[in-house]
Design a protein around this motif. Structure first.
Motif, PDB file in Angstrom:
ATOM      1  N   GLU A  61      51.736  -5.665   6.089  1.00 15.03           N
ATOM      2  CA  GLU A  61      50.708  -5.288   7.057  1.00 15.03           C
ATOM      3  C   GLU A  61      49.370  -5.048   6.365  1.00 15.03           C
ATOM      4  O   GLU A  61      48.315  -5.519   6.821  1.00 15.03           O
ATOM      5  N   LEU A  62      49.405  -4.310   5.252  1.00 13.51           N
ATOM      6  CA  LEU A  62      48.171  -4.027   4.525  1.00 13.51           C
ATOM      7  C   LEU A  62      47.553  -5.299   3.959  1.00 13.51           C
ATOM      8  O   LEU A  62      46.327  -5.463   3.973  1.00 13.51           O
ATOM      9  N   THR A  63      48.388  -6.201   3.458  1.00  8.69           N
ATOM     10  CA  THR A  63      47.887  -7.470   2.921  1.00  8.69           C
ATOM     11  C   THR A  63      47.187  -8.265   4.011  1.00  8.69           C
ATOM     12  O   THR A  63      46.104  -8.849   3.783  1.00  8.69           O
ATOM     13  N   GLU A  64      47.767  -8.271   5.201  1.00  8.33           N
ATOM     14  CA  GLU A  64      47.165  -8.985   6.330  1.00  8.33           C
ATOM     15  C   GLU A  64      45.842  -8.339   6.733  1.00  8.33           C
ATOM     16  O   GLU A  64      44.854  -9.034   7.010  1.00  8.33           O
ATOM     17  N   ARG A  65      45.820  -7.013   6.745  1.00 10.03           N
ATOM     18  CA  ARG A  65      44.587  -6.309   7.117  1.00 10.03           C
ATOM     19  C   ARG A  65      43.489  -6.529   6.083  1.00 10.03           C
ATOM     20  O   ARG A  65      42.318  -6.718   6.443  1.00 10.03           O
ATOM     21  N   VAL A  66      43.854  -6.522   4.811  1.00 10.41           N
ATOM     22  CA  VAL A  66      42.871  -6.797   3.752  1.00 10.41           C
ATOM     23  C   VAL A  66      42.289  -8.191   3.927  1.00 10.41           C
ATOM     24  O   VAL A  66      41.072  -8.400   3.832  1.00 10.41           O
TER      25      VAL A  66
END
Length: 247
Positions: free
Chosen positions: A134-139
């Motif tokens: 999720e964090l990778t996608e948001r970044v």
């Protein structure tokens, strides 16, 4: 100081160009993309910090899982060896047999406990990996927005820079036709008066300070020679007379 009326009129042209240069510089500093990029960069840095923390946590959890799995494997191998000894009949002493059987039971419990630990670690690691994804996608999403805003800012700056260069060139040409002493006074006043060194007298009002001249001041301006460089009594800027001055 004296200067031909035409030179004083050209001074108004210089002032107009200087004002335009100030406006362009202000517009460049105030592009909405600056604030947008600043906010996005702040969000991006926070997300990257969270991502690094999650990556560290996942790495630690991975090592914990590997250690727990190794512990299970060691217990399993030891239990297998004990079972093999038991099945081979090599142990004949009842006491030794009892101890061996007790150890096999104990190892089975230990293996069960360790397998529970492995399962718990695996579940925790899976949760961390979901958060990582999720964090990778948001970044990636915020980085894309940042790149887009940066591209828009750069395009806007390039357009403003091109216009600024054109206006600056025109300003250089016009200023070059103004007498040096008049231009020097103008530059000094422009620095002192917030960017405006010369103003038109329009309908008896100074367009520098926007104050209407009183009758005494008007009479003094009327009496001044056409080539006299007059100053506004209120703001001290060069006051340029034209056909619309209302004199």
């Amino acid at each position: 100081m004296n200067a031909a009326p035409a030179d004083q009129i050209r001074l108004l042209d210089v002032q107009a160009l200087d004002t335009r240069l100030q406006q362009l510089a202000h517009k460049r500093r105030s592009l909405p993309e600056h604030a947008e990029i600043e906010a996005l960069t702040k969000d991006l840095n926070q997300l990257r910090d969270l991502l690094v923390a999650a990556q560290t946590e996942e790495s630690d959890c991975g090592r914990e899982q590997t250690k727990a799995e190794q512990d299970v494997d060691q217990v399993r191998q030891r239990a297998a060896r004990d079972q093999q000894r038991l099945d081979s009949g090599a142990v004949s002493s009842p006491k030794d047999l009892e101890n061996l059987q007790r150890e096999i039971v104990s190892l089975a419990r230990r293996q069960g406990d360790l397998e529970e630990i492995v399962l718990e670690v695996m579940e925790r690691r899976e949760s961390i990996q979901d958060r990582l994804a999720e964090l990778t996608e948001r970044v990636s999403a915020v980085q894309a927005k940042t790149d887009d805003a940066t591209a828009r800012r750069d395009a806007a700056q390039a357009e403003l820079d091109a216009e600024t260069a054109s206006v600056a060139k025109e300003r250089e040409l016009v200023a070059g036709s103004v007498p040096a002493d008049l231009l020097k006074l103008y530059e000094k006043l422009r620095e002192q008066q917030g960017g405006v060194g010369a103003a038109r007298l329009y309908q008896r009002k100074c367009e520098g300070c926007h104050i209407e001249l009183n009758i005494t001041e008007l009479n003094e301006v009327r009496a001044a020679a056409k080539d006299a460089v007059v100053r506004c009594e209120n703001c001290r800027r060069i006051l340029v007379r034209t056909s619309e001055s209302g004199l």
